[in-house]
Scaffold this motif. Structure first.
Motif, short mmCIF file in Angstrom:
data_model
loop_
_atom_site.label_atom_id
_atom_site.label_comp_id
_atom_site.label_asym_id
_atom_site.label_seq_id
_atom_site.Cartn_x
_atom_site.Cartn_y
_atom_site.Cartn_z
N PRO A 128 0.75 -1.27 -0.07
CA PRO A 128 0.12 -0.05 -0.04
C PRO A 128 0.92 1.22 0.09
O PRO A 128 2.04 1.36 0.61
N ARG A 129 0.50 2.34 -0.56
CA ARG A 129 1.05 3.53 -0.68
C ARG A 129 1.19 4.17 0.76
O ARG A 129 0.23 4.34 1.31
N PRO A 130 2.22 4.47 1.18
CA PRO A 130 2.38 5.52 2.38
C PRO A 130 2.01 6.92 2.44
O PRO A 130 1.74 7.31 3.31
N ASP A 131 1.67 7.32 1.25
CA ASP A 131 1.42 8.71 1.04
C ASP A 131 -0.11 8.75 0.54
O ASP A 131 -0.43 10.06 -0.01
N ALA A 132 -0.72 7.92 0.87
CA ALA A 132 -2.37 8.15 0.62
C ALA A 132 -3.21 9.07 1.29
O ALA A 132 -4.18 8.51 1.73
N TYR A 133 -2.77 10.23 1.47
CA TYR A 133 -3.65 11.04 2.12
C TYR A 133 -4.35 11.90 1.20
O TYR A 133 -3.93 12.44 0.25
N ALA A 134 -5.71 12.24 1.57
CA ALA A 134 -6.61 12.83 0.60
C ALA A 134 -6.28 14.41 0.69
O ALA A 134 -6.07 14.92 1.79
N HIS A 135 -6.22 14.97 -0.50
CA HIS A 135 -6.07 16.31 -0.92
C HIS A 135 -7.14 17.13 -0.81
O HIS A 135 -7.15 18.36 -1.17
N VAL A 136 -8.51 16.54 -0.41
CA VAL A 136 -9.62 17.38 -0.52
C VAL A 136 -10.58 16.95 0.59
O VAL A 136 -10.18 15.91 1.18
N PRO A 137 -11.39 17.82 1.01
CA PRO A 137 -12.59 17.37 1.84
C PRO A 137 -13.16 16.01 1.61
O PRO A 137 -13.72 15.72 0.23
N VAL A 138 -13.36 15.04 2.38
CA VAL A 138 -14.09 14.03 2.06
C VAL A 138 -15.29 13.69 3.11
O VAL A 138 -15.31 14.02 4.23
N GLN A 139 -16.30 13.12 2.38
CA GLN A 139 -17.68 12.68 2.86
C GLN A 139 -17.79 11.25 3.15
O GLN A 139 -17.77 10.64 2.03
N PRO B 287 -7.86 14.21 6.65
CA PRO B 287 -8.13 15.25 8.02
C PRO B 287 -9.61 15.93 7.85
O PRO B 287 -9.99 16.29 8.86
N GLN B 288 -10.14 16.25 6.64
CA GLN B 288 -11.31 17.10 6.69
C GLN B 288 -12.48 15.91 6.21
O GLN B 288 -12.94 16.08 5.30
N LEU B 289 -12.79 15.27 7.43
CA LEU B 289 -13.52 13.96 7.26
C LEU B 289 -15.17 14.40 7.92
O LEU B 289 -15.08 14.72 8.86
N VAL B 290 -15.87 13.99 7.19
CA VAL B 290 -17.41 13.98 7.73
C VAL B 290 -17.71 12.52 7.47
O VAL B 290 -17.89 12.02 6.60
N ARG B 291 -18.52 12.04 8.62
CA ARG B 291 -18.81 10.64 8.53
C ARG B 291 -20.44 10.68 8.52
O ARG B 291 -21.03 11.54 9.23
N HIS B 292 -20.96 9.63 8.08
CA HIS B 292 -22.55 9.58 8.09
C HIS B 292 -22.73 8.05 7.98
O HIS B 292 -21.97 7.28 7.44
N THR B 293 -23.66 7.46 8.99
CA THR B 293 -24.12 6.04 8.49
C THR B 293 -25.48 6.13 8.15
O THR B 293 -26.26 7.20 8.42
N LEU B 294 -25.87 5.19 7.41
CA LEU B 294 -27.18 5.25 6.57
C LEU B 294 -27.69 3.72 6.59
O LEU B 294 -27.03 2.89 6.28
N GLU B 295 -29.03 3.76 7.23
CA GLU B 295 -29.83 2.57 7.15
C GLU B 295 -29.83 1.91 5.91
O GLU B 295 -30.49 2.61 5.16
N GLY B 296 -29.39 0.81 5.50
CA GLY B 296 -29.61 0.22 4.25
C GLY B 296 -28.37 -1.02 4.22
O GLY B 296 -27.68 -1.09 4.86
N GLN B 297 -28.57 -1.51 2.90
CA GLN B 297 -27.58 -2.51 2.59
C GLN B 297 -26.61 -1.92 1.38
O GLN B 297 -26.26 -0.73 1.61
#
Length: 594
Positions: A233-244, A267-277
């Motif tokens: 795996p890449r050691p530099d796999a950092y997101a350079h954009v905001p992520v949801q 680092p700029q992460l927003v999390r959601h969980t969603l009922e569903g498969q």
């Protein structure tokens, strides 16, 4: 041949010796959102989401190489690497939005690709945001595996074994020729029925006719990428954009633990969980589109603000924000007490709130405060839950202006104390109209909308500890609440197959204003006033806050609980009702002294 998206403009984009089929919806002058599909899908998996986004955004969908109307590389081996998929994405982005970065949304392998696009240096400046649905970064997955293999613990071993079992299909897709034969044969023919049965996908013409060849070609996504990336795996796999990040709670292929510690990579992460498969773009398009739109709007506002810090979308906090952020919640009896506390609890979690009460001013005040607490939107509505026509009008208005309700809390109720013989027919009608028929009207009107939408939901009905315990002094009230409890159990059984949960909340003695409006039958008005004051004092001394009941409501929805006693006395009375009925009947004969 695949069907086209209704109203879409199509173009062809050539890159790396292949031709990609690109569909566009909406105004090209608006921010561009690119929807990337997964395996074994085509771009049509996004159709329902795209149609909901087209009024606000320039929506772009494309068939990835080897799928739908796009051509396949020759030879297939080595033609599906993440590097070549990144070339395809950049070619599409340059064609549809040459002067501005695009907002990227990916599902399944579309999300796996999206993580690559959002973390490699050559895409910097071309992506404004990334929404990931049901698809981890292979690099992050590789590091996740290495941590659990190199430093095992019982918990990590369980997570490793759990995901290993979920990934059975990955091993199968690495076998030579067999997956292609299966997809072009019996599996391809039966796949639509499998999805309908296992994933509750609506039978609406999806998957498309190109599925067998799409799936056969797509097997090379796994062969060209999975083993090499998981090993190194890449050691530099950092997101350079905001992520949801949107994680379906019932995904049978991906464990939620795969996203543990994801903040270190995004680092700029927003999390959601969603009922569903797994296939939520087809089963939950409303909620998915709402979160995508809110996230993109937030990032666009940040860009317009010349670097001003972006507000979290939705503006949520607390332990429930991940689950309820952006959901539409309607609470009856919301002008005060348990209803107001429940509206505030959902608001703090970032839900959109509709506060309903006969007291229009009180409902509006609750909505106003809910917005201050954290609700991205809140509205006050005036309605009498006992009035069937009023509730039907309310349901129609809410659906038209705010959307279909995700969580319904039937909380409105009134108190009535008195023996059966002292309770008039009019008293019976009033308490049943509000406490029982109010719940029935809410379940019928809003529950029907949930069922017709076909994307699940949850109904919470406020019963009472009195539903467990008969009393000579609460004949009408206890009867109404026991009926609510049984209604909830029946409705839970009926709606289980449609993904709609039903919970009955049974508080107890809670310090609310219900005592000040309660009626005491068989006594003078002066005595009623004295008993109200006495009861209010006792409830105040007990001082059990409505906020604890509100927390129980959110927990009931979160964990899909059927019956939820709240206060210690409610738990005790439920125990008596189940295991010591003689004691319960003896208690029922006691005449309360007020």
């Amino acid at each position: 041949m695949n069907r086209g998206l209704a109203g879409a403009r199509e173009r062809r984009v050539r890159t790396g010796g292949i031709e990609l089929c690109v569909a566009e919806l909406g105004d090209a002058a608006q921010p561009t959102v690119v929807l990337v599909h997964g395996y074994p899908d085509s771009k049509e998996v996004w159709e329902e989401v795209a149609l909901r986004l087209q009024d606000r955004f320039h929506v772009v969908l494309y068939d990835v190489r080897g799928c739908g109307r796009s051509t396949a590389p020759q030879p297939l081996r080595g033609g599906f690497t993440l590097e070549k998929l990144t070339d395809d994405f950049l070619a599409v982005a340059d064609a549809v939005s040459p002067d501005a970065p695009v907002h990227l949304v990916g599902h399944d392998w579309g999300s796996v690709q999206g993580w690559e696009f959002a973390t490699v240096a050559r895409t910097e400046g071309r992506i404004a945001s990334f929404t990931s649905v049901s698809g981890p970064s292979l690099d992050h997955f590789g590091h996740w595996l290495n941590r659990r293999i190199s430093r095992p613990t019982p918990r990590r071993a369980a997570q490793l074994l759990g995901q290993g079992a979920r990934s059975w299909y990955v091993y199968a897709l690495h076998t030579p020729r067999l997956p292609e034969a299966a997809w072009r044969g019996p599996l391809g023919a039966r796949w639509p029925r499998i999805l309908e049965r296992l994933e509750r996908l609506p039978a609406d013409g999806y998957p498309t006719a190109s599925l067998p060849s799409d799936a056969a070609h797509g097997a090379w996504l796994y062969r060209d990428n999975v083993r090499s990336r998981l090993r190194r795996p890449r050691p530099d796999a950092y997101a350079h954009v905001p992520v949801q990040l949107i994680v379906p709670t019932g995904d049978r292929y991906l464990s939620q633990h795969l996203y543990d510690d994801l903040e270190q990579w995004a680092p700029q992460l927003v999390r959601h969980t969603l009922e569903g498969q797994h296939w939520v773009p087809r089963t939950r398009p409303d909620q998915l589109a709402a979160w995508i739109a809110e996230f993109i709007t937030s990032q666009e506002s940040r860009a317009d603000g010349a670097g001003a810090p972006a507000a979290r979308t939705p503006a949520a906090k607390g332990p429930y924000a991940e689950r309820f952020g952006g959901r539409l919640v309607l609470v009856t009896g919301a002008a005060g007490g348990i209803g107001r506390a429940t509206a505030f609890a959902f608001a703090e979690a970032g839900a959109r709130v509709v506060a309903v009460d006969r007291d229009a001013e009180g409902a509006s005040r609750t909505a106003e405060l809910a917005r201050l607490i954290g609700a991205p939107a809140a509205w006050g509505e005036c309605a009498d839950v006992a009035d069937e026509q009023a509730m039907e009008k309310l349901a129609a208005k809410v659906a038209a202006e705010y959307g279909v309700v995700d969580v319904l809390v039937n909380n409105a109720g009134i108190g009535l104390s008195g023996t059966f013989m002292d309770t008039s027919a009019e008293d019976w009608r009033r308490v049943l109209d509000v406490n029982l028929w109010g719940v029935i009207h809410g379940c019928r009107t809003f529950g029907r909308q949930m069922a017709e939408r076909g994307q699940g939901g949850h109904i919470v009905n406020t019963a009472s500890a009195a539903a467990f315990q008969p009393s000579r002094a609460l004949a009408a009230y206890s009867t109404s609440k026991a009926a609510v409890l049984m209604l909830s159990e029946c409705l839970r059984a009926e709606l289980a197959g449609q993904g709609i949960g039903v919970s009955a909340i049974c508080p107890g003695i809670v310090n609310t204003g219900i005592t000040t409006a309660a009626r005491f039958t068989g006594v003078s008005e002066e005595e009623q006033q004295r008993r109200r004051a006495r009861t209010a004092k006792l409830y105040g001394l007990r001082n059990y806050p409505p906020e604890k009941v509100a927390d129980a409501v959110l927990q009931a929805v979160l964990h899909d609980r059927a019956v939820v006693p709240v206060t210690p006395e409610a738990h005790g009375l439920r125990f008596l009702s189940r295991f010591t009925p003689r004691v319960r009947r003896a208690l029922a004969r006691i005449e309360p002294k007020l």
